[in-house]
Write a protein that holds these residues in place. Structure first.
Motif, mmCIF file in Angstrom:
data_model
loop_
_atom_site.group_PDB
_atom_site.id
_atom_site.type_symbol
_atom_site.label_atom_id
_atom_site.label_comp_id
_atom_site.label_asym_id
_atom_site.label_seq_id
_atom_site.Cartn_x
_atom_site.Cartn_y
_atom_site.Cartn_z
ATOM 1 N N GLY A 298 3.515 8.048 -0.251
ATOM 2 C CA GLY A 298 4.951 7.705 -0.893
ATOM 3 C C GLY A 298 4.983 7.656 -2.027
ATOM 4 O O GLY A 298 4.305 8.479 -2.794
ATOM 5 N N LEU A 299 5.876 7.831 -2.196
ATOM 6 C CA LEU A 299 6.605 7.569 -3.690
ATOM 7 C C LEU A 299 8.232 6.658 -4.144
ATOM 8 O O LEU A 299 8.099 5.819 -3.058
ATOM 9 C CB LEU A 299 7.868 8.937 -4.126
ATOM 10 N N GLN A 300 7.514 5.454 -5.448
ATOM 11 C CA GLN A 300 8.512 5.208 -6.118
ATOM 12 C C GLN A 300 9.128 5.170 -7.661
ATOM 13 O O GLN A 300 8.735 6.130 -8.079
ATOM 14 C CB GLN A 300 7.633 3.680 -6.594
ATOM 15 N N VAL A 301 10.318 5.326 -7.291
ATOM 16 C CA VAL A 301 11.304 5.814 -8.583
ATOM 17 C C VAL A 301 12.001 4.620 -8.975
ATOM 18 O O VAL A 301 13.077 4.036 -8.188
ATOM 19 C CB VAL A 301 11.976 6.680 -7.998
ATOM 20 N N GLY A 302 11.751 3.855 -10.470
ATOM 21 C CA GLY A 302 12.582 2.893 -10.870
ATOM 22 C C GLY A 302 12.175 2.185 -12.082
ATOM 23 O O GLY A 302 11.385 2.936 -12.882
ATOM 24 N N LEU A 303 13.218 1.031 -12.609
ATOM 25 C CA LEU A 303 12.644 0.241 -13.458
ATOM 26 C C LEU A 303 11.595 0.083 -13.937
ATOM 27 O O LEU A 303 10.259 0.514 -14.865
ATOM 28 C CB LEU A 303 13.677 -0.328 -14.187
ATOM 29 N N VAL A 304 11.182 -0.360 -12.384
ATOM 30 C CA VAL A 304 9.888 -1.321 -12.323
ATOM 31 C C VAL A 304 9.317 -1.093 -11.452
ATOM 32 O O VAL A 304 9.726 -1.003 -10.080
ATOM 33 C CB VAL A 304 9.640 -2.891 -12.523
ATOM 34 N N ASN A 305 7.884 -0.523 -10.931
ATOM 35 C CA ASN A 305 7.658 -0.127 -9.807
ATOM 36 C C ASN A 305 6.086 -0.986 -9.448
ATOM 37 O O ASN A 305 5.042 -1.210 -10.691
ATOM 38 C CB ASN A 305 7.057 1.546 -9.418
ATOM 39 N N ARG A 306 6.276 -2.023 -8.229
ATOM 40 C CA ARG A 306 4.721 -2.335 -8.181
ATOM 41 C C ARG A 306 3.727 -2.082 -6.823
ATOM 42 O O ARG A 306 4.380 -1.554 -5.938
ATOM 43 C CB ARG A 306 4.848 -3.581 -8.160
ATOM 44 N N ALA A 307 2.881 -1.993 -7.066
ATOM 45 C CA ALA A 307 1.807 -1.724 -5.810
ATOM 46 C C ALA A 307 1.144 -2.240 -6.203
ATOM 47 O O ALA A 307 0.387 -2.125 -6.914
ATOM 48 C CB ALA A 307 1.511 -0.143 -4.863
ATOM 49 N N ALA A 308 -0.285 -3.002 -4.196
ATOM 50 C CA ALA A 308 -1.463 -3.616 -4.636
ATOM 51 C C ALA A 308 -2.402 -2.804 -4.573
ATOM 52 O O ALA A 308 -3.468 -2.793 -5.556
ATOM 53 C CB ALA A 308 -1.014 -4.782 -3.827
ATOM 54 N N LYS A 309 -2.608 -1.536 -3.334
ATOM 55 C CA LYS A 309 -3.191 -0.261 -4.080
ATOM 56 C C LYS A 309 -1.576 0.704 -3.805
ATOM 57 O O LYS A 309 -1.558 0.840 -2.551
ATOM 58 C CB LYS A 309 -3.594 -0.538 -2.514
ATOM 59 N N MET A 310 -2.173 2.320 -4.743
ATOM 60 C CA MET A 310 -1.219 3.007 -4.867
ATOM 61 C C MET A 310 -2.191 3.983 -5.072
ATOM 62 O O MET A 310 -2.642 5.113 -5.755
ATOM 63 C CB MET A 310 -0.707 3.061 -6.365
ATOM 64 N N ASN A 311 -1.897 5.144 -4.135
ATOM 65 C CA ASN A 311 -2.651 6.493 -4.137
ATOM 66 C C ASN A 311 -1.138 7.614 -3.507
ATOM 67 O O ASN A 311 -1.625 8.887 -3.437
ATOM 68 C CB ASN A 311 -3.099 6.828 -2.633
ATOM 69 N N GLY A 312 0.082 7.315 -4.267
ATOM 70 C CA GLY A 312 0.631 8.089 -4.467
ATOM 71 C C GLY A 312 1.688 8.357 -5.480
ATOM 72 O O GLY A 312 0.591 8.930 -6.230
ATOM 73 N N PHE A 313 2.645 8.120 -5.349
ATOM 74 C CA PHE A 313 3.301 8.812 -6.641
ATOM 75 C C PHE A 313 3.905 7.239 -7.329
ATOM 76 O O PHE A 313 4.759 6.957 -6.564
ATOM 77 C CB PHE A 313 4.019 9.467 -6.801
ATOM 78 N N GLN A 314 4.257 6.577 -8.625
ATOM 79 C CA GLN A 314 5.081 5.954 -9.115
ATOM 80 C C GLN A 314 5.738 6.722 -10.278
ATOM 81 O O GLN A 314 4.941 7.249 -11.328
ATOM 82 C CB GLN A 314 3.996 4.345 -9.812
ATOM 83 N N LEU B 40 0.933 -1.305 -0.060
ATOM 84 C CA LEU B 40 0.529 0.463 0.016
ATOM 85 C C LEU B 40 0.408 1.295 -0.221
ATOM 86 O O LEU B 40 1.877 1.084 0.797
ATOM 87 C CB LEU B 40 -0.781 0.392 1.568
ATOM 88 N N ILE B 41 0.351 1.769 -0.494
ATOM 89 C CA ILE B 41 1.026 3.585 -1.348
ATOM 90 C C ILE B 41 0.772 4.645 -0.958
ATOM 91 O O ILE B 41 -0.421 4.565 -1.467
ATOM 92 C CB ILE B 41 1.748 3.994 -1.859
#
Length: 452
Positions: A224-240, A210-211
């Motif tokens: 929450g923030l994900q920065v990468g080649l591949v980003n994964r979240a089951a539930k994403m309320n932030g940023f990818q 969860l983000i």
């Protein structure tokens, strides 16, 4: 000499795992020196002592360290570690804590026992803390924390926290905070949390359950923030931000080459926004239209619907990403064929109506498109940038025709191209030149059909 060292290491290991652990009335020593466990100033039972300053030629063993401990190979404290701890190979806090206890005693004692690090551990291979880390673990290999991290882990290979983290993990390969991460993870390969991410993950592959973000059901300032080649979240309320993003139930923002997502489920909340070349999940349409420059334009549009669950919404709003191919053939001279390939970002607003057959009957779309303009069979090496600012209006043909729309609109075009590029005469065109570049501006029209 080699045989002596081997015997010393064997004796060292045997003593470490056979010393009795006392849980009450420890003795305190200001200074302690040892060659190996059981061969030092604290005698045959070093696990009964708390040391303030400890120097271990090979490996150290004690109930606790209170200020500074240095080990040639390793250090082991059964109850806690405070201050600074240095080892060429391994530091262990909480090791051998339940030695000489029955299974019944272990079950009773382990519920209330905590072996914490309050300070900093430095090692060449591994730092291991049974319970909580309050401070710093730095290792050339691996850092392990059995419960919670409140501070910083730095490792050449991997950092692992079994429960949750409040702080920073930096690793050459892999970071894991199993149940939650409130802070930052930085790794060259993989960052992982099986729970909530409030902070950031920066790595080749990032994964969270969860983000959190501003679009969560319980709105929060923690994003929450994900920065990468591949980003994964089951539930994403932030940023990818990445090449490929998996958002799960997505109410945040995705920026990527390819985005995967599903709509959210929380009532009266908005879905997120996916911006990328291909967005797979919720909304799509196909367009075929003509304009003053190209006889045929083909468009595949993917994106997200924003307010499907908003009870007070009086319109449907979509954010659409367009892949565009414009083609104007010259059947007599193939080298004069004009074509363009590009990307567009549009905001589409459909009407919302309770009247049967009239819901999403009409729409208005606004957006910008960027295309690379080419002439001939090959892609031109010089960047010939065609920018379009468009407004479109559309409607279904009939109430019972649910997916087919006719639309038309206006556009303002700006072409910055090499002087060798010549486009067809257009309406109200303005032209200027600068060195080898031609800048042409004109108003245009377009009309066509859309399958939505």
């Amino acid at each position: 000499m080699k045989n002596y060292l081997l015997l010393l290491l064997l004796l060292n290991s045997t003593l470490i795992f056979s010393q009795p652990t006392q849980k009450h009335s420890y003795e305190k020593r200001l200074v302690q020196f040892s060659v190996a466990p059981g061969l030092g100033s604290n005698g045959l039972h070093p696990g009964r002592y708390i040391n303030y300053f400890s120097l271990n030629l090979t490996s150290g063993y004690s109930a606790a360290n209170a200020l500074i401990e240095v080990g040639g190979f390793s250090n082991l404290n059964t109850d806690y570690t405070r201050g600074l701890q240095f080892a060429a190979l391994v530091n262990i806090t909480g090791g051998n804590a339940f030695a000489r206890m029955s299974v019944k005693e272990v079950k009773k004692y382990e519920k209330e026992f905590e072996a914490n690090l309050q300070g900093a551990q430095f090692s060449g291979l591994a730092n291991i803390t049974l319970t909580n880390v309050f401070g710093l673990q730095a290792s050339g290999g691996v850092n392990l924390c059995g419960n919670a991290l409140f501070g910083l882990q730095m490792a050449g290979m991997a950092n692992v926290v079994k429960n949750y983290s409040f702080g920073v993990q930096v690793a050459g390969i892999y970071n894991s905070s199993v149940n939650a991460m409130d802070g930052v993870q930085i790794a060259s390969l993989l960052n992982f949390t099986g729970g909530k991410l409030q902070g950031g993950q920066f790595g080749m592959i990032n994964s969270a359950q969860l983000i959190e973000g501003k679009n969560s059901l319980n709105k929060t300032s923690a994003t929450g923030l994900q920065v990468g080649l591949v980003n994964r979240a089951a539930k994403m309320n932030g940023f990818q931000i990445g090449l490929i993003n998996f958002g799960g139930q997505m109410q945040g923002t995705q920026l990527g080459l390819i985005n995967f997502y599903r709509g959210g489920k929380s009532a009266d909340t908005r879905d997120g926004t996916s911006i990328g070349l291909l967005n797979i999940g919720q909304s799509y349409n196909i367009q075929l239209y003509a304009d003053e420059l190209f006889k045929t334009n083909y468009v595949i549009s993917t994106g997200t619907g924003k307010n499907f669950r908003k009870l007070d919404a009086n319109k449907w709003v979509y954010i659409q990403n367009l892949l565009i191919f414009g083609y104007n053939p010259d059947f007599l001279e193939r080298d004069h064929t004009q074509w363009a390939l590009g990307y567009g970002l549009h905001r589409m607003v459909f009407n919302r109506s309770a009247t049967p057959g009239m819901n999403e009957f009409m729409f208005v779309s606004t957006g910008v498109e960027l295309l690379h303009y080419n002439k001939g069979k090959e892609i031109n090496e010089n960047l010939n940038l065609l920018s379009r600012f468009k407004v479109s209006f559309g409607s279904r043909l009939h109430q019972k025709v649910s997916n087919l729309y006719l639309f038309g609109g206006v556009a303002y075009n700006i072409l910055m191209a090499n002087k060798d590029i010549q486009v067809a005469q257009t309406f109200l065109a303005e032209e200027s030149t600068s060195k080898d570049t031609i800048i042409k501006r004109w108003a245009g029209l377009h009309f066509g059909v859309m399958f939505h």
